[in-house]
Design an enzyme around this catalytic site. Sequence first.
Site, short mmCIF file in Angstrom:
data_model
loop_
_atom_site.label_atom_id
_atom_site.label_comp_id
_atom_site.label_asym_id
_atom_site.label_seq_id
_atom_site.Cartn_x
_atom_site.Cartn_y
_atom_site.Cartn_z
N TYR A 18 -10.82 7.85 -32.38
CA TYR A 18 -11.24 6.81 -31.43
C TYR A 18 -11.81 5.63 -32.20
CZ TYR A 18 -13.41 4.69 -27.31
OH TYR A 18 -13.78 3.83 -26.31
N TYR A 29 -21.17 5.95 -27.60
CA TYR A 29 -20.39 6.99 -28.27
C TYR A 29 -21.27 7.54 -29.39
CZ TYR A 29 -15.92 9.10 -29.78
OH TYR A 29 -14.89 9.96 -30.10
#
Length: 286
Positions: free
Chosen positions: A172, A182
């Site tokens: 990602y 995140y």
Amino acid sequence: KGKRAFIAGVADDNGYGWAIAKSLAAAGAQILVGTWVPALNIFESSLRRGKFDESRVLPDGSLMEITKVYPLDAVFDNPEDVPEDIKTNKRYAGSSKWTVQEVAESVKEDFGTIDILVHSLANGPEVTKPLLETSRNGYLAVLSASSYSYVSLLKHFLPIMNPGGSSISLTYIASEKIIPGYGGGMSSAKAALESDTRVLAFEAGRKRKIRVNTISAGPLRSRAAKAIGFIDMMIDYSIANAPLQKELSADEVGNSAAFLASPLASAITGTVLYVDNGLNAMGVGV
Ligand code: NAI
């Protein structure tokens, strides 16, 4: 002759692992999956009861067959690594041979060799915490589950991978650009995974002519992504800002994995392939 794939990290029909399995099956591959031990019972009983039948439908109308489901916990390399509390945990006690080394041995016993290895798993106990609030244990755990798990899988499967084979993981963009939320070191884990993709491409390429690539995928409402807590916002952001203004479907990532695993990609190794509607190329949101 048809190829055989082992896909680690399939426990329902919502994630990238499932979609990759379908695309590989549609291209004629035999499918083996590794399912996280605590999720194994629900996954197998759902499969048996036909709960996934609708999502098993392939483009030609047939249903994807999963030849075998292996219990797996990619945090442990061999039985000596497993602590007492896990061994005696009732979610683990019902299964056996689920460390990485044992799964590779079982696949070898059952099928001899594989052609395609897919790592579609990640886990971190503190992913909802900012990096500044992440503990040492949380940071080491996310690296163990999400990055080293790949090194370990490739290390143990490499000897049974046919030359010309292909290995793929999922990453990602939070590894290289700031994506607030995140957390817990998951961004660090993806940075490690991408760097390891290059080094492993060299080592596995020289050793066994195996290609190693990673797909930097856009946001998908999977079980793992929902646990992070901001997935709907990321999907909306991508639709608003990416060059291609559509929701990303898991199948698009599955098809890209099938391409990378195929002879069409025979000169591609050590790369990060973006499958994200082009969002990575934007400098500002518009
Ligand atoms: P998912 O929930 O379908 O897949 C994650 C899988 O990892 C689950 O099946 C879970 O049971 C398994 N797992 C967790 N710990 C494990 C362990 N110790 N041993 C074995 N299996 C374990 O979710 P998703 O999102 O499809 O994740 C697949 C990959 O895609 C991950 O690497 C994730 O970081 C990556 N990815 C996901 C994105 C998204 O928006 N969903 C975006 C970019 C990358």
